[in-house]
Write an enzyme that holds these catalytic residues in place. Structure first.
Site, PDB file in Angstrom:
ATOM      1  N   HIS A  93      -2.473   0.358  -2.958  1.00 23.78           N
ATOM      2  CA  HIS A  93      -3.656   1.012  -2.395  1.00 23.78           C
ATOM      3  C   HIS A  93      -3.440   1.073  -0.888  1.00 23.78           C
ATOM      4  O   HIS A  93      -2.818   0.176  -0.309  1.00 23.78           O
ATOM      5  CB  HIS A  93      -4.923   0.183  -2.584  1.00 23.78           C
ATOM      6  CG  HIS A  93      -5.283  -0.151  -3.988  1.00 23.78           C
ATOM      7  ND1 HIS A  93      -4.701  -1.170  -4.678  1.00 23.78           N
ATOM      8  CD2 HIS A  93      -6.213   0.381  -4.817  1.00 23.78           C
ATOM      9  CE1 HIS A  93      -5.242  -1.248  -5.890  1.00 23.78           C
ATOM     10  NE2 HIS A  93      -6.159  -0.309  -6.002  1.00 23.78           N
ATOM     11  N   ASP A 152      -4.192  -2.138   0.795  1.00 26.10           N
ATOM     12  CA  ASP A 152      -3.330  -3.304   0.509  1.00 26.10           C
ATOM     13  C   ASP A 152      -2.323  -3.515   1.620  1.00 26.10           C
ATOM     14  O   ASP A 152      -1.881  -4.635   1.857  1.00 26.10           O
ATOM     15  CB  ASP A 152      -2.466  -3.095  -0.748  1.00 26.10           C
ATOM     16  CG  ASP A 152      -3.257  -2.859  -2.000  1.00 26.10           C
ATOM     17  OD1 ASP A 152      -4.425  -3.231  -2.040  1.00 26.10           O
ATOM     18  OD2 ASP A 152      -2.670  -2.283  -2.938  1.00 26.10           O
TER      19      ASP A 152
HETATM   20  C1  XYL Z   1      -8.693  -2.741 -11.272  1.00 29.75           C
HETATM   21  C2  XYL Z   1      -7.740  -1.585 -11.430  1.00 29.75           C
HETATM   22  C3  XYL Z   1      -7.008  -1.219 -10.162  1.00 29.75           C
HETATM   23  C4  XYL Z   1      -6.273   0.076 -10.315  1.00 29.75           C
HETATM   24  C5  XYL Z   1      -5.874   0.712  -9.043  1.00 29.75           C
HETATM   25  O1  XYL Z   1      -9.258  -3.122 -12.480  1.00 29.75           O
HETATM   26  O2  XYL Z   1      -6.829  -1.860 -12.453  1.00 29.75           O
HETATM   27  O3  XYL Z   1      -6.156  -2.256  -9.796  1.00 29.75           O
HETATM   28  O4  XYL Z   1      -5.136  -0.079 -11.104  1.00 29.75           O
HETATM   29  O5  XYL Z   1      -6.943   0.922  -8.222  1.00 29.75           O
END
Ligand code: XYL
Length: 437
Positions: free
Chosen positions: A101, A104
């Site tokens: 992201h 991140d």
């Molecule tokens: C959270 C989600 C996120 C997505 C990406 O439950 O899995 O981590 O994979 O935003």
């Protein structure tokens, strides 16, 4: 040894039994299975957020993780240092993809402009490392759910200023994806849902997010960013109800908002379970409708009702997933298996990051080997063909080719005795097959 106190992980096979050290027992990257190398079937990815940012907190306790880069107290210094640690981990694991992201990889400033400047510095370093190592970006995404401004959603926020901010943030994220050659771009609707229908205009909110997606598609086209767009369904958590509830709901949304040319789905095992489905069910729905895009490899726990993001070790599930992938021919056009997973809070040493990835990679490699064996054996295909064979000719064929009517079917059925109808339904004995795979 490098930055992490861990050697490169090698494949040692199964002859010696479980190894004390870190080693692959099933994942043999270049081994050819069903016409492709294992690494090309699986296309593993490391999730930046869990692997490098997760401090292993839970609602009752603070972080337990030991990470060597915690020695950098300045957030930008730490963000830049993490890039070196990240690429060393990717290469030591032999993982060729990663995912992140926007939030991140770099800390936020007070304004979007300041945040974007922070991002640029880290992206410069990521780009250099990608060139040096050959590691590629499976997908990037935008965190439109972490910051308090998104408390009531982003592209479904009832507040236009927040929608505008989210759009600006997304624009930058697409530019980063283009710059780093992302193969996919993911949209997980973290808070795109509702807490309470008495204050929510559901249709208005979902129309807003559809407009948002069209703007994203238009901008990607304008800048020549040709990544596959993916929606990641999840039924709940953090909001009570999320609009992208499951694969079927997301597909219906794409169909009714003219977005089927742009999007496929990124499916996650734990999200499937939260929606009351198996992972295989979600992949089957996407595959049969032409929406299989990519996979987030993780698992939940049958006894716990929230998103656990465990590393996948359930071999029945990895077999089922890889069975679906073998039938599809690949994980979508450019998909892979991103480990959206974190070690348990009790596994806090840096080495556990490697160990848990090895467990996940080996579990999927074993799943691929078993699914391939089943596929070559043909038992399941024969069973299916036999089960539906009454539609291949006679009255069944008239149903499938559209010539049947209620009247023609009534005429066929009207004098059939119960004994003949019961005899027409054959025993499936599938449970005993499951026990032998
Ligand atoms: C959270 C989600 C996120 C997505 C990406 O439950 O899995 O981590 O994979 O935003």
């Amino acid at each position: 040894m490098g930055l992490w106190d861990v050697d490169k992980i090698e494949y040692v096979g199964r002859t010696k039994g479980p190894q004390e050290g870190l080693a692959f027992h099933y994942y043999d990257a270049d081994r050819v299975v069903a016409g492709k190398k294992m690494k090309d079937w699986l296309r593993f990815g490391v999730a930046w957020w869990h692997t490098f940012n997760q401090e292993l907190v839970d609602p009752f306790g603070t972080g337990t993780a030991h990470r060597p880069y915690y020695k950098y107290s300045d957030p930008m210094d730490q963000a830049l240092a993490k890039v070196d640690y990240a690429f060393e981990l990717f290469t030591k694991l032999g993982v060729e993809y990663f995912c992140f992201h926007d939030r991140d990889i770099a800390p936020e400033g007070d304004t979007l402009r300041e945040t974007n400047a922070n991002l640029d510095k880290v992206v410069d370093k990521i780009e250099e490392n990608m060139k040096a190592t050959g590691v590629k970006l499976l997908w990037n995404t935008s965190s439109l759910f972490t910051n308090p401004r998104f408390v009531s959603g982003a592209a479904t926020s009832p507040f236009a200023d927040i929608y505008a901010y989210a759009a600006g943030q997304l624009k930058k994220s697409l530019e980063i994806g283009k710059r780093l050659g992302a193969e996919n771009y993911v949209f997980w609707g973290g808070r795109e849902g509702y807490e309470n229908l008495w204050n929510t205009e559901m249709k208005r909110e979902t129309d807003h997010i559809a407009k948002f997606f069209h703007m994203c598609a238009d901008y990607a086209k304008e800048i020549g960013f040709d990544a596959q767009f993916l929606i990641e369904p999840k039924p709940k958590e953090p909001t009570l109800h999320q609009y992208d509830f499951d694969a079927a709901t997301a597909i219906e949304f794409l169909r009714s908002h003219d977005l089927t040319d742009v999007f496929k789905l990124n499916l996650e095992g734990n999200h499937a379970n939260l929606a009351g489905h198996t992972y295989q069910h979600e992949i089957r729905v996407a595959r049969e409708n032409g929406f299989l895009g990519s996979l987030d490899a993780n698992q939940g726990d049958k006894l716990i009702g929230w998103d656990m993001d465990e590393f996948p070790t359930d071999l029945y599930e990895t077999v089922a997933v890889m069975w679906e992938v073998l039938q599809a021919g690949s994980i979508g056009p450019h998909g892979g298996l991103n480990f959206d997973a974190k070690p348990r809070r009790t596994s806090f040493y840096a080495e556990d990051l490697f160990r848990s990835h090895v467990a996940g990679m080996d579990s999927y490699a074993a799943g691929l080997l078993v699914a391939d064996k089943m596929n070559r054996d043909g038992f399941i295909q024969d069973l299916m063909a036999e089960r539906y064979s009454s539609y291949d000719s006679g009255i069944g064929a008239t149903i499938e080719n559209g010539t049947a009517t209620l009247a023609s079917l009534e005429e066929y059925a009207i004098d059939k005795p119960q004994s003949e109808l019961i005899a027409a339904t054959k025993s499936d004995h599938l449970e005993s097959v499951k026990a032998t795979i």
